[in-house]
Scaffold this motif. Structure first.
Motif, PDB file in Angstrom:
ATOM      1  N   VAL A 176       0.844  -1.202   0.000  1.00 55.01           N
ATOM      2  CA  VAL A 176       0.000   0.000   0.000  1.00 55.01           C
ATOM      3  C   VAL A 176       0.875   1.247   0.000  1.00 55.01           C
ATOM      4  CG1 VAL A 176      -1.535   1.381   1.469  1.00 55.01           C
ATOM      5  CG2 VAL A 176      -2.063  -1.012   1.027  1.00 55.01           C
ATOM      6  N   CYS A 177       1.934   1.203   0.791  1.00 52.75           N
ATOM      7  CA  CYS A 177       2.845   2.341   0.884  1.00 52.75           C
ATOM      8  C   CYS A 177       3.460   2.634  -0.492  1.00 52.75           C
ATOM      9  CB  CYS A 177       3.926   2.026   1.919  1.00 52.75           C
ATOM     10  SG  CYS A 177       5.093   3.343   2.187  1.00 52.75           S
ATOM     11  N   GLN A 178       3.929   1.594  -1.142  1.00 50.45           N
ATOM     12  CA  GLN A 178       4.560   1.772  -2.455  1.00 50.45           C
ATOM     13  C   GLN A 178       3.536   2.284  -3.490  1.00 50.45           C
ATOM     14  OE1 GLN A 178       6.072  -1.676  -4.673  1.00 50.45           O
ATOM     15  NE2 GLN A 178       8.060  -0.682  -4.593  1.00 50.45           N
ATOM     16  N   GLU A 179       2.363   1.690  -3.446  1.00 53.36           N
ATOM     17  CA  GLU A 179       1.322   2.079  -4.401  1.00 53.36           C
ATOM     18  C   GLU A 179       0.891   3.535  -4.164  1.00 53.36           C
ATOM     19  OE1 GLU A 179       0.416   0.266  -6.932  1.00 53.36           O
ATOM     20  OE2 GLU A 179      -1.133   1.660  -7.623  1.00 53.36           O
ATOM     21  N   THR A 180       0.900   3.952  -2.889  1.00 52.01           N
ATOM     22  CA  THR A 180       0.545   5.337  -2.570  1.00 52.01           C
ATOM     23  C   THR A 180       1.483   6.309  -3.276  1.00 52.01           C
ATOM     24  OG1 THR A 180      -0.280   4.679  -0.397  1.00 52.01           O
ATOM     25  CG2 THR A 180       0.275   6.999  -0.671  1.00 52.01           C
ATOM     26  N   ARG A 212       0.959   6.273  -7.109  1.00 49.39           N
ATOM     27  CA  ARG A 212      -0.230   7.042  -7.508  1.00 49.39           C
ATOM     28  C   ARG A 212       0.010   8.532  -7.348  1.00 49.39           C
ATOM     29  NH1 ARG A 212      -5.878   3.953  -6.255  1.00 49.39           N
ATOM     30  NH2 ARG A 212      -5.233   1.971  -7.140  1.00 49.39           N
ATOM     31  N   ALA A 213       0.694   8.862  -6.238  1.00 42.44           N
ATOM     32  CA  ALA A 213       0.981  10.278  -6.009  1.00 42.44           C
ATOM     33  C   ALA A 213       1.845  10.822  -7.140  1.00 42.44           C
ATOM     34  CB  ALA A 213       1.685  10.456  -4.673  1.00 42.44           C
ATOM     35  N   PHE A 214       2.832  10.051  -7.555  1.00 41.48           N
ATOM     36  CA  PHE A 214       3.730  10.504  -8.616  1.00 41.48           C
ATOM     37  C   PHE A 214       2.963  10.707  -9.922  1.00 41.48           C
ATOM     38  CE2 PHE A 214       6.868   9.916 -11.999  1.00 41.48           C
ATOM     39  CZ  PHE A 214       7.829  10.834 -11.612  1.00 41.48           C
ATOM     40  N   ARG A 215       2.084   9.752 -10.207  1.00 44.46           N
ATOM     41  CA  ARG A 215       1.303   9.854 -11.451  1.00 44.46           C
ATOM     42  C   ARG A 215       0.367  11.064 -11.412  1.00 44.46           C
ATOM     43  NH1 ARG A 215      -0.644   3.741 -11.490  1.00 44.46           N
ATOM     44  NH2 ARG A 215       1.239   2.714 -12.208  1.00 44.46           N
ATOM     45  N   ALA A 216      -0.204  11.292 -10.224  1.00 38.07           N
ATOM     46  CA  ALA A 216      -1.228  12.347 -10.122  1.00 38.07           C
ATOM     47  C   ALA A 216      -0.635  13.707  -9.777  1.00 38.07           C
ATOM     48  CB  ALA A 216      -2.260  11.945  -9.072  1.00 38.07           C
ATOM     49  N   LEU A 217       0.671  13.755  -9.579  1.00 38.08           N
ATOM     50  CA  LEU A 217       1.316  14.995  -9.127  1.00 38.08           C
ATOM     51  C   LEU A 217       1.005  16.208 -10.016  1.00 38.08           C
ATOM     52  CD1 LEU A 217       2.929  15.383  -6.601  1.00 38.08           C
ATOM     53  CD2 LEU A 217       5.023  15.119  -7.909  1.00 38.08           C
ATOM     54  N   PRO A 218       1.065  16.058 -11.344  1.00 36.64           N
ATOM     55  CA  PRO A 218       0.767  17.225 -12.187  1.00 36.64           C
ATOM     56  C   PRO A 218      -0.636  17.793 -11.943  1.00 36.64           C
ATOM     57  CG  PRO A 218       1.781  15.492 -13.490  1.00 36.64           C
ATOM     58  CD  PRO A 218       1.467  14.904 -12.152  1.00 36.64           C
ATOM     59  N   SER A 224      -1.841   6.108 -27.938  1.00 31.60           N
ATOM     60  CA  SER A 224      -2.148   5.246 -26.797  1.00 31.60           C
ATOM     61  C   SER A 224      -0.989   4.309 -26.508  1.00 31.60           C
ATOM     62  CB  SER A 224      -3.428   4.453 -27.061  1.00 31.60           C
ATOM     63  OG  SER A 224      -3.197   3.491 -28.046  1.00 31.60           O
ATOM     64  N   ARG A 225      -0.336   3.842 -27.577  1.00 35.95           N
ATOM     65  CA  ARG A 225       0.806   2.952 -27.377  1.00 35.95           C
ATOM     66  C   ARG A 225       1.952   3.677 -26.653  1.00 35.95           C
ATOM     67  NH1 ARG A 225       2.052   0.858 -32.876  1.00 35.95           N
ATOM     68  NH2 ARG A 225      -0.129   0.394 -33.104  1.00 35.95           N
ATOM     69  N   THR A 226       2.224   4.907 -27.085  1.00 35.74           N
ATOM     70  CA  THR A 226       3.299   5.694 -26.478  1.00 35.74           C
ATOM     71  C   THR A 226       2.981   5.990 -25.015  1.00 35.74           C
ATOM     72  OG1 THR A 226       3.480   6.749 -28.617  1.00 35.74           O
ATOM     73  CG2 THR A 226       4.741   7.739 -26.817  1.00 35.74           C
ATOM     74  N   ALA A 227       1.724   6.323 -24.768  1.00 33.73           N
ATOM     75  CA  ALA A 227       1.328   6.670 -23.394  1.00 33.73           C
ATOM     76  C   ALA A 227       1.500   5.493 -22.452  1.00 33.73           C
ATOM     77  CB  ALA A 227      -0.113   7.141 -23.381  1.00 33.73           C
ATOM     78  N   SER A 228       1.072   4.303 -22.928  1.00 35.75           N
ATOM     79  CA  SER A 228       1.184   3.152 -22.025  1.00 35.75           C
ATOM     80  C   SER A 228       2.647   2.787 -21.791  1.00 35.75           C
ATOM     81  CB  SER A 228       0.410   1.960 -22.607  1.00 35.75           C
ATOM     82  OG  SER A 228       0.982   1.574 -23.817  1.00 35.75           O
ATOM     83  N   ALA A 229       3.478   2.950 -22.844  1.00 38.56           N
ATOM     84  CA  ALA A 229       4.909   2.664 -22.659  1.00 38.56           C
ATOM     85  C   ALA A 229       5.514   3.666 -21.679  1.00 38.56           C
ATOM     86  CB  ALA A 229       5.619   2.738 -24.001  1.00 38.56           C
ATOM     87  N   LEU A 248       7.492   5.176 -16.263  1.00 33.48           N
ATOM     88  CA  LEU A 248       7.365   5.975 -15.041  1.00 33.48           C
ATOM     89  C   LEU A 248       7.285   5.088 -13.814  1.00 33.48           C
ATOM     90  CD1 LEU A 248       4.931   8.897 -15.838  1.00 33.48           C
ATOM     91  CD2 LEU A 248       7.279   9.027 -15.084  1.00 33.48           C
ATOM     92  N   VAL A 249       6.433   4.056 -13.930  1.00 34.17           N
ATOM     93  CA  VAL A 249       6.263   3.137 -12.807  1.00 34.17           C
ATOM     94  C   VAL A 249       7.595   2.518 -12.452  1.00 34.17           C
ATOM     95  CG1 VAL A 249       5.229   0.946 -12.111  1.00 34.17           C
ATOM     96  CG2 VAL A 249       3.841   2.646 -13.277  1.00 34.17           C
ATOM     97  N   ARG A 250       8.328   2.091 -13.506  1.00 35.45           N
ATOM     98  CA  ARG A 250       9.617   1.443 -13.262  1.00 35.45           C
ATOM     99  C   ARG A 250      10.566   2.414 -12.551  1.00 35.45           C
ATOM    100  NH1 ARG A 250       9.997  -0.517 -18.029  1.00 35.45           N
ATOM    101  NH2 ARG A 250      11.470   0.975 -18.903  1.00 35.45           N
TER     102      ARG A 250
END
Lengths: 189, 266
Positions: free
Chosen positions: A48-52, A55-61, B183-188, B193-195
Protein backbone atom coordinates in the motif's frame (compact mmCIF):
# COMPACT_ATOMS: atom_id res chain seq x y z
CA UNK A 1 17.61 24.92 4.76
CA UNK A 2 14.84 22.31 4.64
CA UNK A 3 12.32 22.75 1.84
CA UNK A 4 8.61 22.60 2.61
CA UNK A 5 6.46 19.88 1.11
CA UNK A 6 4.86 22.42 -1.19
CA UNK A 7 8.26 23.56 -2.53
CA UNK A 8 9.30 19.95 -3.12
CA UNK A 9 6.00 19.23 -4.87
CA UNK A 10 6.46 22.24 -7.14
CA UNK A 11 9.98 21.15 -8.05
CA UNK A 12 8.82 17.54 -8.60
CA UNK A 13 6.16 18.75 -11.01
CA UNK A 14 8.87 20.59 -12.94
CA UNK A 15 10.70 17.28 -13.29
CA UNK A 16 13.14 17.31 -10.35
CA UNK A 17 13.40 13.64 -9.36
CA UNK A 18 15.48 14.48 -6.25
CA UNK A 19 12.62 16.49 -4.82
CA UNK A 20 10.19 13.64 -5.20
CA UNK A 21 12.73 11.31 -3.62
CA UNK A 22 12.92 13.74 -0.68
CA UNK A 23 9.14 13.60 -0.33
CA UNK A 24 9.30 9.80 -0.29
CA UNK A 25 11.97 9.86 2.42
CA UNK A 26 9.95 12.33 4.45
CA UNK A 27 6.57 10.59 4.24
CA UNK A 28 7.41 6.91 3.77
CA UNK A 29 7.37 6.09 7.47
CA UNK A 30 4.11 7.85 8.40
CA UNK A 31 2.35 6.37 5.37
CA UNK A 32 3.67 2.90 6.11
CA UNK A 33 2.65 3.25 9.78
CA UNK A 34 -0.83 4.40 8.76
CA UNK A 35 -1.23 1.45 6.39
CA UNK A 36 0.14 -1.01 8.94
CA UNK A 37 -2.16 0.17 11.71
CA UNK A 38 -5.15 0.18 9.39
CA UNK A 39 -4.49 -3.15 7.67
CA UNK A 40 -2.43 -4.99 10.25
CA UNK A 41 -0.21 -6.86 7.77
CA UNK A 42 3.37 -5.82 7.17
CA UNK A 43 3.62 -7.12 3.62
CA UNK A 44 0.33 -5.60 2.48
CA UNK A 45 1.10 -2.35 4.28
CA UNK A 46 4.35 -2.18 2.35
CA UNK A 47 2.51 -2.69 -0.93
CA UNK A 48 0.00 0.00 0.00
CA UNK A 49 2.85 2.34 0.88
CA UNK A 50 4.56 1.77 -2.46
CA UNK A 51 1.32 2.08 -4.40
CA UNK A 52 0.55 5.34 -2.57
CA UNK A 53 3.74 6.95 -3.83
CA UNK A 54 3.25 5.55 -7.32
CA UNK A 55 -0.23 7.04 -7.51
CA UNK A 56 0.98 10.28 -6.01
CA UNK A 57 3.73 10.50 -8.62
CA UNK A 58 1.30 9.85 -11.45
CA UNK A 59 -1.23 12.35 -10.12
CA UNK A 60 1.32 14.99 -9.13
CA UNK A 61 0.77 17.22 -12.19
CA UNK A 62 -2.91 17.42 -11.20
CA UNK A 63 -2.16 18.35 -7.58
CA UNK A 64 -3.31 21.96 -7.24
CA UNK A 65 -2.44 22.45 -3.61
CA UNK A 66 -6.01 22.90 -2.36
CA UNK A 67 -5.10 20.60 0.53
CA UNK A 68 -1.77 19.98 2.24
CA UNK A 69 0.44 17.47 0.42
CA UNK A 70 0.42 15.24 3.50
CA UNK A 71 -3.41 15.24 3.60
CA UNK A 72 -3.51 14.39 -0.07
CA UNK A 73 -1.05 11.55 0.49
CA UNK A 74 -3.01 10.29 3.52
CA UNK A 75 -6.18 10.28 1.45
CA UNK A 76 -4.57 8.17 -1.27
CA UNK A 77 -3.23 5.74 1.35
CA UNK A 78 -6.57 5.51 3.16
CA UNK A 79 -8.42 4.84 -0.10
CA UNK A 80 -5.94 2.09 -0.91
CA UNK A 81 -6.38 0.59 2.56
CA UNK A 82 -10.14 0.70 2.11
CA UNK A 83 -9.84 -0.96 -1.30
CA UNK A 84 -7.62 -3.62 0.23
CA UNK A 85 -10.13 -4.39 2.97
CA UNK A 86 -13.01 -4.55 0.52
CA UNK A 87 -11.07 -6.69 -1.92
CA UNK A 88 -9.92 -9.07 0.76
CA UNK A 89 -13.31 -8.87 2.47
CA UNK A 90 -11.79 -9.14 5.86
CA UNK A 91 -11.03 -7.18 8.93
CA UNK A 92 -7.46 -6.27 9.76
CA UNK A 93 -5.29 -9.06 11.01
CA UNK A 94 -2.93 -8.49 13.85
CA UNK A 95 0.44 -10.02 13.24
CA UNK A 96 1.48 -10.78 16.75
CA UNK A 97 3.53 -13.77 17.62
CA UNK A 98 2.57 -15.51 20.81
CA UNK A 99 6.12 -16.50 21.63
CA UNK A 100 8.43 -13.75 22.78
CA UNK A 101 11.60 -13.15 20.84
CA UNK A 102 14.21 -11.98 23.32
CA UNK A 103 16.36 -10.40 20.62
CA UNK A 104 13.45 -8.29 19.43
CA UNK A 105 12.67 -7.38 22.98
CA UNK A 106 16.26 -6.41 23.68
CA UNK A 107 16.40 -4.18 20.64
CA UNK A 108 13.08 -2.59 21.54
CA UNK A 109 14.11 -1.84 25.10
CA UNK A 110 13.91 1.73 26.26
CA UNK A 111 16.73 2.96 28.48
CA UNK A 112 16.54 1.71 32.06
CA UNK A 113 13.59 -0.56 31.29
CA UNK A 114 13.75 -3.98 32.88
CA UNK A 115 13.04 -7.10 30.84
CA UNK A 116 9.87 -7.67 32.89
CA UNK A 117 8.59 -4.18 32.04
CA UNK A 118 9.51 -4.75 28.44
CA UNK A 119 7.60 -8.03 28.23
CA UNK A 120 4.60 -6.36 29.88
CA UNK A 121 4.76 -3.46 27.41
CA UNK A 122 4.94 -5.80 24.41
CA UNK A 123 2.08 -7.82 25.79
CA UNK A 124 -0.04 -4.70 26.19
CA UNK A 125 0.84 -3.60 22.64
CA UNK A 126 -0.41 -6.96 21.35
CA UNK A 127 -3.66 -6.62 23.30
CA UNK A 128 -4.16 -3.05 22.05
CA UNK A 129 -3.52 -4.13 18.45
CA UNK A 130 -6.09 -6.90 18.75
CA UNK A 131 -8.66 -4.57 20.29
CA UNK A 132 -8.04 -2.01 17.53
CA UNK A 133 -8.50 -4.69 14.88
CA UNK A 134 -11.98 -5.42 16.22
CA UNK A 135 -13.17 -1.81 15.89
CA UNK A 136 -15.31 -0.79 12.92
CA UNK A 137 -13.20 0.64 10.12
CA UNK A 138 -14.42 4.26 10.55
CA UNK A 139 -13.67 4.32 14.28
CA UNK A 140 -10.28 2.67 13.82
CA UNK A 141 -9.28 5.13 11.08
CA UNK A 142 -10.32 8.11 13.21
CA UNK A 143 -8.33 6.82 16.19
CA UNK A 144 -5.24 6.01 14.09
CA UNK A 145 -5.24 9.46 12.46
CA UNK A 146 -5.82 11.28 15.75
CA UNK A 147 -3.75 9.18 18.10
CA UNK A 148 -0.74 8.26 15.99
CA UNK A 149 -0.63 11.00 13.36
CA UNK A 150 -1.73 13.95 15.46
CA UNK A 151 -4.29 15.27 12.97
CA UNK A 152 -6.89 17.77 14.17
CA UNK A 153 -10.59 16.86 14.18
CA UNK A 154 -11.07 19.16 11.19
CA UNK A 155 -8.21 17.57 9.24
CA UNK A 156 -9.66 14.10 9.85
CA UNK A 157 -13.10 15.32 8.80
CA UNK A 158 -11.68 16.74 5.56
CA UNK A 159 -9.68 13.60 4.95
CA UNK A 160 -12.42 11.04 5.41
CA UNK A 161 -15.17 13.32 4.11
CA UNK A 162 -17.55 13.52 7.04
CA UNK A 163 -18.78 16.24 9.42
CA UNK A 164 -16.59 17.33 12.31
CA UNK A 165 -19.12 16.11 14.88
CA UNK A 166 -19.07 12.64 13.28
CA UNK A 167 -15.32 12.44 13.76
CA UNK A 168 -15.71 13.26 17.46
CA UNK A 169 -18.50 10.74 17.84
CA UNK A 170 -16.45 8.01 16.14
CA UNK A 171 -13.52 8.77 18.42
CA UNK A 172 -15.70 8.74 21.52
CA UNK A 173 -17.36 5.47 20.54
CA UNK A 174 -14.05 3.90 19.54
CA UNK A 175 -12.31 4.85 22.77
CA UNK A 176 -15.31 3.67 24.79
CA UNK A 177 -15.22 0.26 23.07
CA UNK A 178 -11.47 0.05 23.61
CA UNK A 179 -11.93 0.93 27.26
CA UNK A 180 -14.31 -2.00 27.63
CA UNK A 181 -12.15 -4.38 25.56
CA UNK A 182 -8.98 -3.52 27.41
CA UNK A 183 -10.83 -3.84 30.70
CA UNK A 184 -11.88 -7.36 29.74
CA UNK A 185 -8.25 -8.20 29.15
CA UNK A 186 -7.38 -7.22 32.67
CA UNK A 187 -5.87 -3.89 31.61
CA UNK A 188 -6.92 -1.01 33.80
CA UNK A 189 -7.27 2.21 31.81
CA UNK B 1 -22.96 5.34 42.69
CA UNK B 2 -22.36 7.49 39.61
CA UNK B 3 -23.98 10.92 39.51
CA UNK B 4 -26.21 12.00 36.66
CA UNK B 5 -24.56 14.35 34.18
CA UNK B 6 -26.39 17.55 33.40
CA UNK B 7 -24.09 19.06 30.79
CA UNK B 8 -26.19 21.20 28.49
CA UNK B 9 -24.15 20.78 25.29
CA UNK B 10 -23.13 17.63 23.41
CA UNK B 11 -21.44 15.80 26.24
CA UNK B 12 -19.65 13.11 24.19
CA UNK B 13 -18.15 15.59 21.76
CA UNK B 14 -17.06 17.97 24.51
CA UNK B 15 -15.57 15.08 26.42
CA UNK B 16 -13.52 13.76 23.50
CA UNK B 17 -12.41 17.29 22.56
CA UNK B 18 -11.23 17.78 26.14
CA UNK B 19 -9.43 14.41 26.22
CA UNK B 20 -7.56 15.27 23.01
CA UNK B 21 -7.06 18.91 23.99
CA UNK B 22 -8.53 19.93 20.62
CA UNK B 23 -11.21 22.28 21.88
CA UNK B 24 -11.96 25.97 21.41
CA UNK B 25 -11.38 28.22 24.45
CA UNK B 26 -15.05 29.04 25.06
CA UNK B 27 -16.11 25.42 25.11
CA UNK B 28 -13.06 24.49 27.17
CA UNK B 29 -13.97 27.02 29.87
CA UNK B 30 -17.54 25.78 29.89
CA UNK B 31 -16.59 22.13 30.09
CA UNK B 32 -13.90 22.75 32.72
CA UNK B 33 -16.52 24.43 34.89
CA UNK B 34 -18.80 21.46 34.37
CA UNK B 35 -16.02 18.98 35.19
CA UNK B 36 -15.45 20.65 38.53
CA UNK B 37 -19.00 19.71 39.51
CA UNK B 38 -19.55 16.41 37.65
CA UNK B 39 -17.92 13.29 39.08
CA UNK B 40 -19.22 11.13 36.24
CA UNK B 41 -17.51 13.21 33.56
CA UNK B 42 -14.31 13.41 35.63
CA UNK B 43 -14.25 9.62 35.85
CA UNK B 44 -14.81 9.25 32.15
CA UNK B 45 -12.10 11.77 31.25
CA UNK B 46 -9.71 9.85 33.49
CA UNK B 47 -10.68 6.51 31.94
CA UNK B 48 -10.40 7.70 28.35
CA UNK B 49 -7.06 9.33 29.08
CA UNK B 50 -6.00 5.94 30.46
CA UNK B 51 -7.08 4.28 27.22
CA UNK B 52 -4.99 6.81 25.30
CA UNK B 53 -1.97 5.95 27.45
CA UNK B 54 -2.48 2.30 26.61
CA UNK B 55 -2.80 3.08 22.91
CA UNK B 56 0.57 4.79 23.11
CA UNK B 57 2.08 1.39 23.87
CA UNK B 58 1.21 0.16 20.41
CA UNK B 59 4.44 1.38 18.96
CA UNK B 60 5.84 -1.56 17.07
CA UNK B 61 9.18 -1.40 15.32
CA UNK B 62 8.43 -2.68 11.90
CA UNK B 63 10.78 -4.50 9.61
CA UNK B 64 10.34 -3.48 6.00
CA UNK B 65 12.50 -4.80 3.22
CA UNK B 66 15.34 -5.64 5.54
CA UNK B 67 15.39 -2.35 7.40
CA UNK B 68 13.77 -1.16 10.55
CA UNK B 69 11.11 1.48 10.44
CA UNK B 70 9.65 3.22 13.40
CA UNK B 71 5.92 3.50 13.39
CA UNK B 72 6.14 7.10 14.45
CA UNK B 73 3.87 9.86 13.23
CA UNK B 74 4.71 12.62 10.78
CA UNK B 75 8.27 13.91 10.99
CA UNK B 76 7.26 17.31 12.26
CA UNK B 77 4.71 16.39 14.89
CA UNK B 78 4.51 13.07 16.63
CA UNK B 79 8.04 11.67 16.54
CA UNK B 80 9.33 11.66 20.08
CA UNK B 81 12.97 12.47 20.89
CA UNK B 82 13.27 9.11 22.62
CA UNK B 83 12.31 7.24 19.49
CA UNK B 84 14.60 9.27 17.30
CA UNK B 85 17.60 8.16 19.32
CA UNK B 86 16.41 4.75 20.44
CA UNK B 87 19.47 2.95 19.17
CA UNK B 88 21.80 5.21 21.12
CA UNK B 89 20.00 4.69 24.39
CA UNK B 90 19.34 0.97 24.53
CA UNK B 91 21.59 -1.05 26.84
CA UNK B 92 25.09 -1.73 25.56
CA UNK B 93 24.64 -5.52 25.49
CA UNK B 94 21.51 -5.16 23.40
CA UNK B 95 23.28 -2.75 21.08
CA UNK B 96 26.07 -5.25 20.55
CA UNK B 97 23.62 -8.11 19.95
CA UNK B 98 21.55 -6.03 17.57
CA UNK B 99 24.62 -4.76 15.78
CA UNK B 100 26.05 -8.25 15.29
CA UNK B 101 22.71 -9.55 14.08
CA UNK B 102 22.27 -6.63 11.74
CA UNK B 103 25.81 -6.82 10.39
CA UNK B 104 25.44 -10.53 9.74
CA UNK B 105 22.22 -10.08 7.81
CA UNK B 106 23.35 -6.94 6.03
CA UNK B 107 26.64 -8.48 4.98
CA UNK B 108 24.65 -11.21 3.33
CA UNK B 109 22.12 -9.09 1.54
CA UNK B 110 23.94 -5.85 0.91
CA UNK B 111 27.53 -6.94 0.34
CA UNK B 112 28.45 -5.17 3.55
CA UNK B 113 32.13 -5.47 4.33
CA UNK B 114 33.05 -5.06 8.00
CA UNK B 115 36.71 -5.33 8.99
CA UNK B 116 38.55 -4.92 12.22
CA UNK B 117 42.29 -4.85 11.69
CA UNK B 118 45.33 -2.77 12.64
CA UNK B 119 43.75 0.28 11.13
CA UNK B 120 40.72 -0.12 13.37
CA UNK B 121 37.13 -0.80 12.46
CA UNK B 122 36.02 -0.17 8.90
CA UNK B 123 32.61 -0.66 7.36
CA UNK B 124 31.99 -0.61 3.64
CA UNK B 125 28.82 -1.08 1.67
CA UNK B 126 30.66 -2.26 -1.42
CA UNK B 127 27.95 -2.95 -3.97
CA UNK B 128 30.55 -3.04 -6.70
CA UNK B 129 33.84 -3.39 -4.87
CA UNK B 130 33.70 -7.07 -3.97
CA UNK B 131 32.67 -8.43 -7.33
CA UNK B 132 34.98 -6.14 -9.29
CA UNK B 133 38.27 -5.41 -7.55
CA UNK B 134 39.31 -3.37 -10.58
CA UNK B 135 36.58 -0.90 -9.69
CA UNK B 136 38.83 0.53 -6.98
CA UNK B 137 41.07 2.54 -9.24
CA UNK B 138 43.16 5.52 -8.29
CA UNK B 139 41.41 7.59 -10.93
CA UNK B 140 38.19 7.62 -8.89
CA UNK B 141 37.57 10.82 -6.98
CA UNK B 142 37.52 10.62 -3.15
CA UNK B 143 33.80 11.30 -3.09
CA UNK B 144 33.13 8.49 -5.52
CA UNK B 145 35.37 6.11 -3.58
CA UNK B 146 33.60 6.97 -0.36
CA UNK B 147 30.14 6.52 -1.86
CA UNK B 148 30.08 4.39 -5.01
CA UNK B 149 26.28 4.47 -5.02
CA UNK B 150 26.27 8.19 -5.73
CA UNK B 151 27.30 7.60 -9.31
CA UNK B 152 24.43 5.17 -9.79
CA UNK B 153 21.99 7.57 -8.17
CA UNK B 154 23.22 10.48 -10.28
CA UNK B 155 22.93 8.37 -13.41
CA UNK B 156 19.41 7.33 -12.43
CA UNK B 157 18.48 10.89 -11.69
CA UNK B 158 19.85 12.11 -15.02
CA UNK B 159 18.05 9.36 -16.86
CA UNK B 160 14.80 10.16 -15.10
CA UNK B 161 15.15 13.87 -15.83
CA UNK B 162 15.83 13.15 -19.48
CA UNK B 163 12.84 10.87 -19.71
CA UNK B 164 10.57 13.33 -17.96
CA UNK B 165 11.63 16.03 -20.43
CA UNK B 166 11.11 13.63 -23.30
CA UNK B 167 7.72 12.75 -21.92
CA UNK B 168 6.72 16.41 -21.66
CA UNK B 169 7.94 17.07 -25.18
CA UNK B 170 6.33 13.95 -26.56
CA UNK B 171 3.01 14.89 -24.92
CA UNK B 172 2.63 17.82 -27.33
CA UNK B 173 3.81 15.79 -30.31
CA UNK B 174 1.56 12.91 -29.45
CA UNK B 175 -1.51 15.17 -29.56
CA UNK B 176 -0.93 15.60 -33.28
CA UNK B 177 -0.19 11.94 -33.96
CA UNK B 178 -2.86 9.41 -34.69
CA UNK B 179 -4.87 7.87 -31.81
CA UNK B 180 -3.37 4.39 -32.02
CA UNK B 181 0.20 5.57 -31.84
CA UNK B 182 -0.61 7.93 -29.02
CA UNK B 183 -2.15 5.25 -26.80
CA UNK B 184 0.81 2.95 -27.38
CA UNK B 185 3.30 5.69 -26.48
CA UNK B 186 1.33 6.67 -23.39
CA UNK B 187 1.18 3.15 -22.02
CA UNK B 188 4.91 2.66 -22.66
CA UNK B 189 5.63 5.97 -20.93
CA UNK B 190 3.42 4.97 -18.02
CA UNK B 191 5.29 1.69 -17.63
CA UNK B 192 8.59 3.59 -17.72
CA UNK B 193 7.37 5.98 -15.04
CA UNK B 194 6.26 3.14 -12.81
CA UNK B 195 9.62 1.44 -13.26
CA UNK B 196 11.51 4.61 -12.41
CA UNK B 197 9.46 5.43 -9.34
CA UNK B 198 10.05 1.89 -8.14
CA UNK B 199 13.75 2.46 -8.71
CA UNK B 200 13.53 5.66 -6.68
CA UNK B 201 11.79 3.85 -3.85
CA UNK B 202 14.40 1.09 -3.92
CA UNK B 203 17.17 3.66 -3.89
CA UNK B 204 15.53 5.36 -0.92
CA UNK B 205 15.47 2.04 0.92
CA UNK B 206 19.10 1.34 0.11
CA UNK B 207 20.11 4.77 1.31
CA UNK B 208 18.42 4.18 4.64
CA UNK B 209 20.15 0.81 4.93
CA UNK B 210 23.49 2.48 4.42
CA UNK B 211 22.71 5.13 7.03
CA UNK B 212 21.75 2.40 9.47
CA UNK B 213 24.99 0.55 8.71
CA UNK B 214 27.00 3.66 9.49
CA UNK B 215 25.11 4.15 12.72
CA UNK B 216 25.71 0.57 13.72
CA UNK B 217 29.40 1.13 13.06
CA UNK B 218 29.24 4.13 15.40
CA UNK B 219 27.55 2.01 18.04
CA UNK B 220 30.25 -0.65 17.70
CA UNK B 221 32.96 1.96 18.08
CA UNK B 222 31.28 3.44 21.15
CA UNK B 223 30.85 -0.01 22.67
CA UNK B 224 34.49 -0.80 22.00
CA UNK B 225 35.61 2.43 23.66
CA UNK B 226 33.34 1.79 26.62
CA UNK B 227 34.68 -1.76 26.87
CA UNK B 228 38.27 -0.50 26.98
CA UNK B 229 37.36 1.99 29.70
CA UNK B 230 35.57 -0.72 31.68
CA UNK B 231 38.56 -3.05 31.38
CA UNK B 232 40.88 -0.35 32.72
CA UNK B 233 38.49 0.23 35.63
CA UNK B 234 38.27 -3.48 36.35
CA UNK B 235 42.06 -3.74 36.22
CA UNK B 236 42.42 -0.91 38.72
CA UNK B 237 39.79 -2.36 40.99
CA UNK B 238 41.47 -5.76 40.90
CA UNK B 239 44.81 -4.15 41.79
CA UNK B 240 43.22 -2.40 44.75
CA UNK B 241 41.57 -5.64 45.89
CA UNK B 242 44.88 -7.49 45.58
CA UNK B 243 46.64 -4.81 47.66
CA UNK B 244 43.98 -5.03 50.36
CA UNK B 245 44.21 -8.79 50.30
CA UNK B 246 48.01 -8.65 50.64
CA UNK B 247 47.72 -6.41 53.67
CA UNK B 248 45.15 -8.73 55.23
CA UNK B 249 47.37 -11.77 54.60
CA UNK B 250 50.33 -10.02 56.22
CA UNK B 251 48.22 -9.16 59.26
CA UNK B 252 47.03 -12.74 59.50
CA UNK B 253 50.57 -14.01 59.21
CA UNK B 254 51.76 -11.64 61.96
CA UNK B 255 48.92 -12.78 64.23
CA UNK B 256 49.78 -16.43 63.59
CA UNK B 257 53.45 -15.73 64.36
CA UNK B 258 52.50 -14.06 67.62
CA UNK B 259 50.27 -16.96 68.57
CA UNK B 260 53.01 -19.43 67.63
CA UNK B 261 55.60 -17.60 69.72
CA UNK B 262 53.23 -17.37 72.66
CA UNK B 263 52.49 -21.07 72.49
CA UNK B 264 56.25 -21.83 72.32
CA UNK B 265 56.84 -19.85 75.49
CA UNK B 266 54.19 -21.77 77.35
Amino acid sequence: MTSTDEELVARSIRGDADSFNELILRWERPIYALAYRTIGREEDARDVCQETFLRAFRALPGFRGQAKFSSWLYRIALNLCRDWMRRERRTPVVQASEDVDLMDLAVAAEPSESIEDLVARKDLARIVAKAMARLPEEQRTAIVLKEYHGLTFQEIADLVGCPLSTVKTRLYQGLTVLRRELGHNGQRP
Amino acid sequence: MIDTCEYSGNRDEALIAHVYDDIDPVERARFDAHLAACARCRDEVRALTGVRNQLAQWEPDLIVAGRQLSAAGPPSSAASPLRQSWWREIPAWAQVAAALLFLGVSAGIANLDVRYDRDGLSVRTGWSARAQPAAIVPAASPAQTAAPWRADLTALEQQLKTELRTRQASATTVAAADRQTSSRTASAGEADLVRHVRALLDESERRQQRELALRVAEVLRDVSTQRQADLVKIDRSLGAVQNNLGVEVMKQRQSLNLLYRASQRQ
